[in-house]
Design a protein around this motif. Structure first.
Motif, PDB file in Angstrom:
ATOM      1  N   ARG A  51      -5.073  -1.816   0.800  1.00 23.68           N
ATOM      2  CA  ARG A  51      -3.614  -1.791   0.757  1.00 23.68           C
ATOM      3  C   ARG A  51      -3.032  -0.887  -0.319  1.00 23.68           C
ATOM      4  NH1 ARG A  51      -1.344  -6.275   3.210  1.00 23.68           N
ATOM      5  NH2 ARG A  51       0.615  -5.170   2.838  1.00 23.68           N
ATOM      6  N   GLY A  52      -3.851  -0.385  -1.244  1.00 27.49           N
ATOM      7  CA  GLY A  52      -3.334   0.451  -2.319  1.00 27.49           C
ATOM      8  C   GLY A  52      -2.871  -0.370  -3.514  1.00 27.49           C
ATOM      9  N   THR A  53      -2.442   0.306  -4.592  1.00 28.84           N
ATOM     10  CA  THR A  53      -2.084  -0.371  -5.840  1.00 28.84           C
ATOM     11  C   THR A  53      -0.709  -1.023  -5.785  1.00 28.84           C
ATOM     12  OG1 THR A  53      -1.183   1.690  -6.736  1.00 28.84           O
ATOM     13  CG2 THR A  53      -3.496   1.211  -7.206  1.00 28.84           C
ATOM     14  N   ALA A  54       0.144  -0.626  -4.850  1.00 27.77           N
ATOM     15  CA  ALA A  54       1.510  -1.177  -4.803  1.00 27.77           C
ATOM     16  C   ALA A  54       1.496  -2.692  -4.606  1.00 27.77           C
ATOM     17  CB  ALA A  54       2.305  -0.505  -3.690  1.00 27.77           C
ATOM     18  N   LEU A  55       0.575  -3.176  -3.772  1.00 27.49           N
ATOM     19  CA  LEU A  55       0.495  -4.610  -3.518  1.00 27.49           C
ATOM     20  C   LEU A  55       0.104  -5.368  -4.777  1.00 27.49           C
ATOM     21  CD1 LEU A  55       0.613  -6.922  -1.483  1.00 27.49           C
ATOM     22  CD2 LEU A  55      -1.800  -6.510  -0.984  1.00 27.49           C
TER      23      LEU A  55
END
Length: 413
Positions: free
Chosen positions: A113-117
């Motif tokens: 999901r990437g670092t934003a989550l």
């Protein structure tokens, strides 16, 4: 081709220079590395061994691409102390392995999901006060050791002299030190306090004389207790988030983006597996060391293979029996003096996390989240019972995460 020769070719330096550079990195990390086991009742020789092995595991996962050294994490001091007292060392090791698994799961979440989550799940308004709790909850322990309450054979006056002298040297090196000296304030405080204790005649050398030069570290296999696991897992949140800052910091030094290559998911996975490996042997959980990052900045030793040399030296040093016995003779007040600064600085790191976020702490939502984390974490409140008790840092982390999800966000958030 030997490890030393291979690393020397990679750095373009002579084998002797590469060996000395690797040894210097361990010297920089040594004071902080052994401080955690000395404060939590673990074997410092095991901590040396697991720091070396954990660093090798990390570099195996990341492809020897990040110049970092992993060793004992300060964030787990209070939870380990409490867990050892309530559940014993084997159950504590099982709980720390579970904390390492949390790192591994987070790494895979980031990969998908990437670092934003991760930032949405654990924003600064949660992570900052949790880090503050980690430091402030230990303040009474630091003061108790500094005034000699934990050392029956040392008077209060002698204890205060030892603790304040160690603290003064640590402060001077941290603030006014230059070059390598500025990177070893903890080591300087311990050495100066130990020398003063020798002159005062308050050190018992019998354990050193009885110890062998070569000895196996006191390895402890983990066992699993649900109460210990549930107590420890929430503690992993703050160090996992700090891991991102560590990768950004070392990347700014080497002018590389490690969040992309090898990727944050790989570095966090390496950190998690290193912590799991450490718990298999009875060592404290691992984390990347900012002291070593500072040494990398100073020496311009950017090649990760130097950290492999450092790891191997740490593993070899762990089998020196007299070294562990020497470390265990350090008087409690010496450690207490350094702890008063160390634990306060942990709290400041949490405060800085909140400040850098730039969010108004007096807004109703943030005020509720931060204040309840601090009071629940420091006030000694317990929730649950038997095998499902939450308290301290673990309770603070859970409260913060739940409130962050439940409370409505402002338009700015």
């Amino acid at each position: 081709m030997s490890l030393k020769t291979g690393a020397s070719r990679a750095t373009g330096e002579s084998p002797l220079h590469t060996l000395l550079t690797g040894a210097q990195m361990l010297f920089v990390a040594f004071g902080a590395l052994v401080l955690v086991p000395l404060l939590t009742g673990l074997d410092p020789n095991v901590a040396l061994f697991t720091a070396g092995v954990g660093t090798l595991v990390f570099h195996a996962v990341t492809g020897v691409s990040v110049p970092v050294f992993l060793a004992s994490s300060f964030a787990f001091i209070a939870p380990i102390q409490s867990s050892v007292a309530n559940f014993g060392i084997p159950a504590t090791m099982g709980a720390l392995m579970a904390a390492g698994v949390v790192y591994v799961l987070l790494s895979q979440l980031i990969r998908v999901r990437g670092t934003a989550l991760l930032h949405r799940l654990l924003p600064p308004v949660v992570v900052g006060p949790v880090i503050m709790v980690i430091g402030l909850a230990l303040a009474p322990t630091a003061v108790s050791m500094a005034v000699g309450e934990t050392s029956e054979h040392i008077t209060t006056g002698a204890a205060m002299l030892l603790s304040m002298s160690s603290l003064l040297v640590t402060l001077v090196l941290a603030v006014f030190g230059r070059g390598l000296l500025r990177l070893v304030p903890i080591m300087g405080g311990i050495v100066s306090g130990y020398v003063l204790a020798m002159l005062m005649g308050v050190i018992d050398y019998s354990s050193i004389q009885q110890a062998d030069w070569f000895a196996w570290p006191d390895f402890v296999a983990p066992s699993f207790n649900w109460a210990a696991v549930l107590f420890m897992i929430p503690v992993a949140i703050a160090p996992a988030v700090e891991h991102i800052g560590d990768m950004v910091a070392i990347g700014s030094v080497t002018r590389k983006n490690y969040l992309e290559t090898p990727g944050l998911h790989r570095t966090l996975l390496g950190d998690g597996l290193a912590t799991c490996t450490a718990s298999l042997f009875g060592g404290p959980p691992n984390t990347t060391y900012s002291e070593v990052t500072g040494a990398v900045t100073l020496t311009r030793a950017f090649n990760p293979w130097i950290m492999i040399i450092t790891a191997v030296i740490a593993i070899l040093a762990s089998f020196v029996g007299k070294l562990g016995s020497l470390l265990q003779t350090i008087p409690g007040p010496v450690m207490g003096g350094i702890m008063t600064l160390l634990f306060g600085s942990i709290a400041v790191v949490g405060m800085n996390t909140l400040v850098r976020a730039g969010k108004p702490l007096t807004s109703p939502r943030n005020l509720v989240v931060v204040s309840l984390i601090l009071v629940f974490g420091i006030g000694g409140m317990q929730v649950g019972g038997g095998q499902f008790t939450l308290q301290g840092v673990g309770l603070a982390a859970v409260v913060g995460i739940v409130l962050n999800f439940v409370l409505p966000r402002s338009e700015e958030d």
